[in-house]
Design an enzyme around this catalytic site. Structure first.
Site: not given
Ligand SMILES: NC(=O)c1ccc[n+]([C@@H]2O[C@H](COP(=O)([O-])OP(=O)(O)OC[C@H]3O[C@@H](n4cnc5c(N)ncnc54)[C@H](OP(=O)(O)O)[C@@H]3O)[C@@H](O)[C@H]2O)c1
Length: 255
Positions: A9, A11-12, A146, A159, A162
């Site tokens: 995950g 890319s961003r 998380s 969530y 999970a």
């Molecule tokens: N942001 C927060 O506040 C926060 C807080 C606690 C925990 N987290 C955790 O931190 C991690 C990253 O979060 P983020 O905020 O950076 O999320 P994000 O901006 O939504 O980025 C998540 C990336 O994971 C990819 N992805 C989703 N499902 C996938 C799969 N089955 N196989 C491969 N890649 C997949 C997504 O691709 P698509 O574009 O195709 O969806 C996206 O590029 C996640 O596990 C999230 O639960 C985030």
């Protein structure tokens, strides 16, 4: 010898910040994500500008075929896998009260966040076990769970379930893999400014204003990347199965 890190995950958002930091730390980077590479090419250009060697594997952590392709690409290109960062994850598409949660949403969120992480870790661990020890270690695995692993949000219970599952995966794999020379750590982000939190920006802004977070600001993807970088260094070689809250002190109970 250069070591190789897979970041899912990446890319961003948080994953990209981790990939960039690990690249700066000297790792060769394997990015796995669902999107077309071109969608986030400007991010990958930054890796190249940093002087990082990287490859992109388009795939889904839930697909056995894609997981095998990822391991093959990493080992054929870079010769082995030394770090796995399980970052890929999703939030529910709709925040629904616990009593209205659908089975479809539960299956999707637990299927990606927990089941996908479970089986990608299993596959990568088997590859790491085939590899030589470097300084008493064969590999490092970092799970991005998380604060929701512990904190109740009744509007997105799937969530929370999970991510609690991801925490148990940290414990299980740390226990199973210690004797194989593979260390397993966990990072628990709080509220981080990414696309995932974009739709609830106002809610969290108000929480910062109301003083609910001791460090009263949004977490940044780089805040998570710094801690992952430390775990992937050789500074935590007698530590496994632990987590760090990276949440501005949100976990502190107050009276
Ligand atoms: N942001 C927060 O506040 C926060 C807080 C606690 C925990 N987290 C955790 O931190 C991690 C990253 O979060 P983020 O905020 O950076 O999320 P994000 O901006 O939504 O980025 C998540 C990336 O994971 C990819 N992805 C989703 N499902 C996938 C799969 N089955 N196989 C491969 N890649 C997949 C997504 O691709 P698509 O574009 O195709 O969806 C996206 O590029 C996640 O596990 C999230 O639960 C985030």
């Amino acid at each position: 010898m250069k070591r190789t890190a897979i970041v899912t995950g990446a890319s961003r958002g948080i994953g990209f910040a981790i990939a960039r930091q690990l690249g700066k730390d000297g790792f060769q980077i394997v990015i796995m994500d669902m999107n077309c590479q071109e969608d986030y090419q400007e991010n990958f250009d930054l890796l190249t500008a940093d002087g990082t060697s990287w490859i992109y594997v388009q795939g889904d952590i839930c697909s056995i075929k894609d997981r095998n392709m990822l391991i093959e690409a990493a080992t054929e290109t870079f010769g082995g896998i030394h770090v796995l960062v399980n970052n890929a994850g999703v939030a529910p598409r709709v925040r629904n009260d616990l009593l209205e949660m659908t089975e479809e949403s539960f299956d999707r969120v637990v299927g990606i966040n927990t089941k996908g992480t479970m089986f990608l870790t299993q596959a990568v661990a088997k590859q790491m076990i085939k590899q030589e020890f470097i300084d008493r270690k064969r590999g490092t695995i970092v799970n991005i769970s998380s604060c929701s692993a512990e904190v109740s949000s009744i509007g997105r219970g799937e969530y929370c379930v999970a991510k609690a599952g991801v925490s148990m995966l940290t414990t299980l794999y740390a226990d199973r893999l210690a004797s194989e020379g593979i260390l397993v750590h966990e990072v628990r982000p709080g509220v981080i400014a990414t696309d995932m939190t974009d739709t609830v920006r106002d809610k969290y802004n108000k929480m910062f204003e109301d003083g609910i977070f001791p460090i009263a600001r949004w977490g940044m993807p780089e805040d998570i990347a710094g801690v992952v970088s430390a775990f992937c260094s050789d500074k935590f070689n007698y530590t496994t199965g632990n987590y760090v809250d990276v949440d501005g002190g949100f976990h502190i109970k107050r009276l």
